[in-house]
Design a protein around this motif. Sequence first.
Motif, PDB file in Angstrom:
ATOM      1  N   SER A 261       0.818  -1.207   0.000  1.00 50.13           N
ATOM      2  CA  SER A 261       0.000   0.000   0.000  1.00 50.13           C
ATOM      3  C   SER A 261       0.853   1.259   0.000  1.00 50.13           C
ATOM      4  CB  SER A 261      -0.922   0.013   1.222  1.00 50.13           C
ATOM      5  OG  SER A 261      -1.896  -0.996   1.086  1.00 50.13           O
ATOM      6  N   SER A 262       1.898   1.246   0.810  1.00 54.16           N
ATOM      7  CA  SER A 262       2.797   2.404   0.833  1.00 54.16           C
ATOM      8  C   SER A 262       3.468   2.593  -0.512  1.00 54.16           C
ATOM      9  CB  SER A 262       3.881   2.215   1.898  1.00 54.16           C
ATOM     10  OG  SER A 262       3.288   2.021   3.159  1.00 54.16           O
ATOM     11  N   ARG A 263       3.847   1.484  -1.105  1.00 51.46           N
ATOM     12  CA  ARG A 263       4.510   1.567  -2.410  1.00 51.46           C
ATOM     13  C   ARG A 263       3.572   2.186  -3.448  1.00 51.46           C
ATOM     14  NH1 ARG A 263       8.992  -1.553  -3.204  1.00 51.46           N
ATOM     15  NH2 ARG A 263       8.459  -2.164  -5.323  1.00 51.46           N
ATOM     16  N   LEU A 264       2.337   1.724  -3.444  1.00 55.03           N
ATOM     17  CA  LEU A 264       1.386   2.263  -4.414  1.00 55.03           C
ATOM     18  C   LEU A 264       1.086   3.731  -4.130  1.00 55.03           C
ATOM     19  CD1 LEU A 264      -0.483   1.908  -6.817  1.00 55.03           C
ATOM     20  CD2 LEU A 264      -2.206   0.957  -5.271  1.00 55.03           C
ATOM     21  N   ALA A 265       0.944   4.061  -2.864  1.00 56.91           N
ATOM     22  CA  ALA A 265       0.636   5.453  -2.513  1.00 56.91           C
ATOM     23  C   ALA A 265       1.772   6.391  -2.905  1.00 56.91           C
ATOM     24  CB  ALA A 265       0.342   5.567  -1.020  1.00 56.91           C
ATOM     25  N   SER A 266       2.976   5.863  -2.876  1.00 57.26           N
ATOM     26  CA  SER A 266       4.124   6.721  -3.210  1.00 57.26           C
ATOM     27  C   SER A 266       4.084   7.177  -4.667  1.00 57.26           C
ATOM     28  CB  SER A 266       5.436   5.982  -2.934  1.00 57.26           C
ATOM     29  OG  SER A 266       5.709   5.048  -3.956  1.00 57.26           O
ATOM     30  N   VAL A 267       3.290   6.483  -5.469  1.00 55.69           N
ATOM     31  CA  VAL A 267       3.125   6.890  -6.870  1.00 55.69           C
ATOM     32  C   VAL A 267       2.621   8.327  -6.941  1.00 55.69           C
ATOM     33  CG1 VAL A 267       1.711   6.555  -8.936  1.00 55.69           C
ATOM     34  CG2 VAL A 267       2.747   4.573  -7.798  1.00 55.69           C
ATOM     35  N   ALA A 268       1.686   8.646  -6.055  1.00 57.20           N
ATOM     36  CA  ALA A 268       1.095   9.984  -6.086  1.00 57.20           C
ATOM     37  C   ALA A 268       2.160  11.049  -5.838  1.00 57.20           C
ATOM     38  CB  ALA A 268      -0.024  10.086  -5.047  1.00 57.20           C
ATOM     39  N   GLU A 269       3.024  10.794  -4.875  1.00 58.44           N
ATOM     40  CA  GLU A 269       4.078  11.763  -4.587  1.00 58.44           C
ATOM     41  C   GLU A 269       5.070  11.855  -5.742  1.00 58.44           C
ATOM     42  OE1 GLU A 269       5.949  11.490  -0.815  1.00 58.44           O
ATOM     43  OE2 GLU A 269       7.195  13.242  -1.240  1.00 58.44           O
ATOM     44  N   ALA A 270       5.459  10.704  -6.257  1.00 55.86           N
ATOM     45  CA  ALA A 270       6.424  10.702  -7.364  1.00 55.86           C
ATOM     46  C   ALA A 270       5.856  11.444  -8.560  1.00 55.86           C
ATOM     47  CB  ALA A 270       6.779   9.268  -7.741  1.00 55.86           C
TER      48      ALA A 270
ATOM     49  N   LEU B 274       2.154  -2.389  -9.304  1.00 52.77           N
ATOM     50  CA  LEU B 274       2.080  -1.834  -7.949  1.00 52.77           C
ATOM     51  C   LEU B 274       0.665  -1.957  -7.389  1.00 52.77           C
ATOM     52  CD1 LEU B 274       4.318   1.330  -8.465  1.00 52.77           C
ATOM     53  CD2 LEU B 274       4.776  -0.563  -6.888  1.00 52.77           C
ATOM     54  N   ALA B 275      -0.313  -1.754  -8.255  1.00 48.98           N
ATOM     55  CA  ALA B 275      -1.704  -1.820  -7.789  1.00 48.98           C
ATOM     56  C   ALA B 275      -2.110  -3.254  -7.483  1.00 48.98           C
ATOM     57  CB  ALA B 275      -2.641  -1.209  -8.833  1.00 48.98           C
ATOM     58  N   SER B 276      -1.676  -4.178  -8.324  1.00 51.66           N
ATOM     59  CA  SER B 276      -2.046  -5.581  -8.114  1.00 51.66           C
ATOM     60  C   SER B 276      -1.486  -6.100  -6.795  1.00 51.66           C
ATOM     61  CB  SER B 276      -1.521  -6.434  -9.266  1.00 51.66           C
ATOM     62  OG  SER B 276      -2.085  -6.001 -10.483  1.00 51.66           O
ATOM     63  N   ALA B 277      -0.309  -5.569  -6.434  1.00 44.76           N
ATOM     64  CA  ALA B 277       0.359  -6.061  -5.231  1.00 44.76           C
ATOM     65  C   ALA B 277      -0.422  -5.783  -3.940  1.00 44.76           C
ATOM     66  CB  ALA B 277       1.755  -5.449  -5.123  1.00 44.76           C
ATOM     67  N   VAL B 278      -1.320  -4.817  -3.981  1.00 43.85           N
ATOM     68  CA  VAL B 278      -2.060  -4.539  -2.750  1.00 43.85           C
ATOM     69  C   VAL B 278      -3.193  -5.538  -2.538  1.00 43.85           C
ATOM     70  CG1 VAL B 278      -1.558  -2.061  -2.882  1.00 43.85           C
ATOM     71  CG2 VAL B 278      -3.750  -2.924  -3.733  1.00 43.85           C
ATOM     72  N   GLY B 279      -3.411  -6.406  -3.511  1.00 50.61           N
ATOM     73  CA  GLY B 279      -4.354  -7.493  -3.300  1.00 50.61           C
ATOM     74  C   GLY B 279      -5.786  -7.218  -3.693  1.00 50.61           C
ATOM     75  N   VAL B 280      -5.979  -6.428  -4.711  1.00 48.57           N
ATOM     76  CA  VAL B 280      -7.346  -6.291  -5.219  1.00 48.57           C
ATOM     77  C   VAL B 280      -7.716  -7.586  -5.931  1.00 48.57           C
ATOM     78  CG1 VAL B 280      -7.433  -3.793  -5.419  1.00 48.57           C
ATOM     79  CG2 VAL B 280      -6.428  -5.132  -7.263  1.00 48.57           C
ATOM     80  N   PRO B 281      -8.992  -7.938  -5.872  1.00 48.77           N
ATOM     81  CA  PRO B 281      -9.392  -9.250  -6.388  1.00 48.77           C
ATOM     82  C   PRO B 281      -9.242  -9.432  -7.898  1.00 48.77           C
ATOM     83  CG  PRO B 281     -11.298  -8.007  -5.565  1.00 48.77           C
ATOM     84  CD  PRO B 281     -10.091  -7.237  -5.192  1.00 48.77           C
ATOM     85  N   SER B 282      -9.478  -8.385  -8.679  1.00 46.19           N
ATOM     86  CA  SER B 282      -9.477  -8.601 -10.124  1.00 46.19           C
ATOM     87  C   SER B 282      -8.556  -7.627 -10.845  1.00 46.19           C
ATOM     88  CB  SER B 282     -10.885  -8.445 -10.679  1.00 46.19           C
ATOM     89  OG  SER B 282     -11.246  -7.075 -10.675  1.00 46.19           O
ATOM     90  N   HIS B 283      -8.233  -8.002 -12.062  1.00 39.59           N
ATOM     91  CA  HIS B 283      -7.448  -7.101 -12.912  1.00 39.59           C
ATOM     92  C   HIS B 283      -8.194  -5.799 -13.137  1.00 39.59           C
ATOM     93  CE1 HIS B 283      -4.669  -5.877 -16.066  1.00 39.59           C
ATOM     94  NE2 HIS B 283      -5.722  -5.599 -16.823  1.00 39.59           N
ATOM     95  N   ARG B 284      -9.478  -5.922 -13.410  1.00 41.24           N
ATOM     96  CA  ARG B 284     -10.296  -4.729 -13.646  1.00 41.24           C
ATOM     97  C   ARG B 284     -10.204  -3.750 -12.482  1.00 41.24           C
ATOM     98  NH1 ARG B 284     -14.105  -4.065 -17.470  1.00 41.24           N
ATOM     99  NH2 ARG B 284     -15.265  -2.655 -16.111  1.00 41.24           N
TER     100      ARG B 284
END
Lengths: 200, 200
Positions: B86-95, B137-147
Motif C-alpha cells: 500500500s505504501s509503495r502504491l501510494a508513493s506513486v502519487a508523490e512521485a 504496484l496496484a495488483s500487489a495490494v491485493g485487489v481481487p481482479s485485474h479490472r
Amino acid sequence: MSRDRGYHHGDLRASLITASFELLAEVGLRRFSVAAVARRLGVSSAAPYRHFPGRDHLLSAVSAAAAHDLRSAIVAAADRAGADPSSRLASVAEAYFRYVVRTGAGFHVIYAAELYAVPDEARREQTRALMATLLELASAVGVPSHRQAVALVEAIVAVAHGYTTLFAEGFFAQGALTVDATAARAVAAAEALIRAAGDR
Amino acid sequence: MSRDRGYHHGDLRASLITASFELLAEVGLRRFSVAAVARRLGVSSAAPYRHFPGRDHLLSAVSAAAAHDLRSAIVAAADRAGADPSSRLASVAEAYFRYVVRTGAGFHVIYAAELYAVPDEARREQTRALMATLLELASAVGVPSHRQAVALVEAIVAVAHGYTTLFAEGFFAQGALTVDATAARAVAAAEALIRAAGDR
DNA sequence: TTACCAAGTGAGAGACCTCTTACACAGGAG
DNA sequence: CTCCTGTGTAAGAGGTCTCTCACTTGGTAA
C-alpha cells in the motif's frame, strides 16, 4: 441573437462569452482565440475589443461565468443527492465532471494562473462564492476544523479534476469508459476521500 | 553539448528533447513551440526539422521520454517506500506530483489527445511500460481482479494529476501550500483510495 | 431635425509560428 | 583527395494571432 441582425449585434458581450464556452468545449483552452470566437459569431475580429480590453479579459469573464454556472450545477446536484451530507458532498465530483466534459471550462480555466494578472472583481466574487459553496458542503459532513474542511474540498476537487482531465485526454484506454461510468468512478473516489476524512 | 560547438551540433536530437522539457516546465504546453526550443539551443529554427517531421513528433518524443523518466521516478519512490504494497502504491502519487512540478510533463503531455495521430512505436512502448509498472504496484495490494487494479491505478493517477494541476494553477490560495505539503496531501488521498479499494 | 455616442467595420501593423527550400559545411568511405 | 551523406544555415512563404486606428452606422435624446 437575431439571425437577420443589422449593423449592430445587439448583445455581443454576452454572445462572446457563450461562444467562448462553445469554443472551449470544442478545441480546449490551448487553441482558444479571440479571433475564432469573433468568426464564430460572424463579427469582425476587432469587435470583441469593444467589450474586452484583451484576450485575458474575455477569458476572465468566461471564468466568472463558469464559476457561476458550475456553482449552480453543484448546488443542483447536491439537492438531487438528498439530505445526507456525505452524498451531497460526493455529488460535487459528478457535477464537476459533467460540467467540464460539457463545457471544457474547469478549474484550469476558472483558476488559470495567467488570469491572476487581470483585475476583475466579478470574477473574484464568483470564485469566492463557488469556494464558499464547496466549503459549506464540506463542513456539513462534520469535519472538526475549518482547515480540514478546506483540505477536504481540495481533495475532492483534485480527484474530480483528475478524472476529468484523464477522460478528456483519452487516458482510459481510448474511450473504454463512458461518461456515465467515469462519473460514477469520480463519485466513488470522492466518497472514499470523505470517509477517510471522517475516520480520524 | 560542447559550448564551442562548430557548424554541427553533435547531438541535437537528444538536446531538443531535454530543452523541450525545460521549456515545458517554464511556459507550459500552451506556449510550447519548436521555434522557442531551437532558439534556446542556439540553432536555427529549421534545424529541429532534420530530426522530427513536425512539432507533434517532437512532442511525441518528449512524451516517450517523460513516460520513461516518470516510470523511473515511480520505481525509485516505491523502493524508497519500503515493502508494504500500500505504501509503495501510494508513493506513486508523490512521485507523480514531484515529477510534474519539476518538469511540466505530466499525463496531459504523455497522453495528449493530439499525439494519438502520430505513429510512434517508442512512445507506445514507454507508455505501455509505465502502465504496466503502475498495474504491478496496484495488483500487489491485493485487489481481487485485474479490472479493479486498473480502476485503482486510474483513481490514483487522477488524484495525483488533480493535485498537480491545482497546485500549478494556484488554486491553493495563491501558494499557501508548499510543494512538500501538497505532496503529502496527494499521498494521503492516494492512501484513502487504496484503503477504500481494499474494504469491499 | 440634428447631433451625439456606443458599437460595429475594414485594413493592417507587428509578432510569432510551422514548415519548406536551396545551399554550406564536416567527417568518413572509397 | 574526392565525393557522399548527414546535419546544419539563411531566407522566406504562408498562416494565425492580438490589438490598433480611422471610419461608419443607427438608435436616442435635446
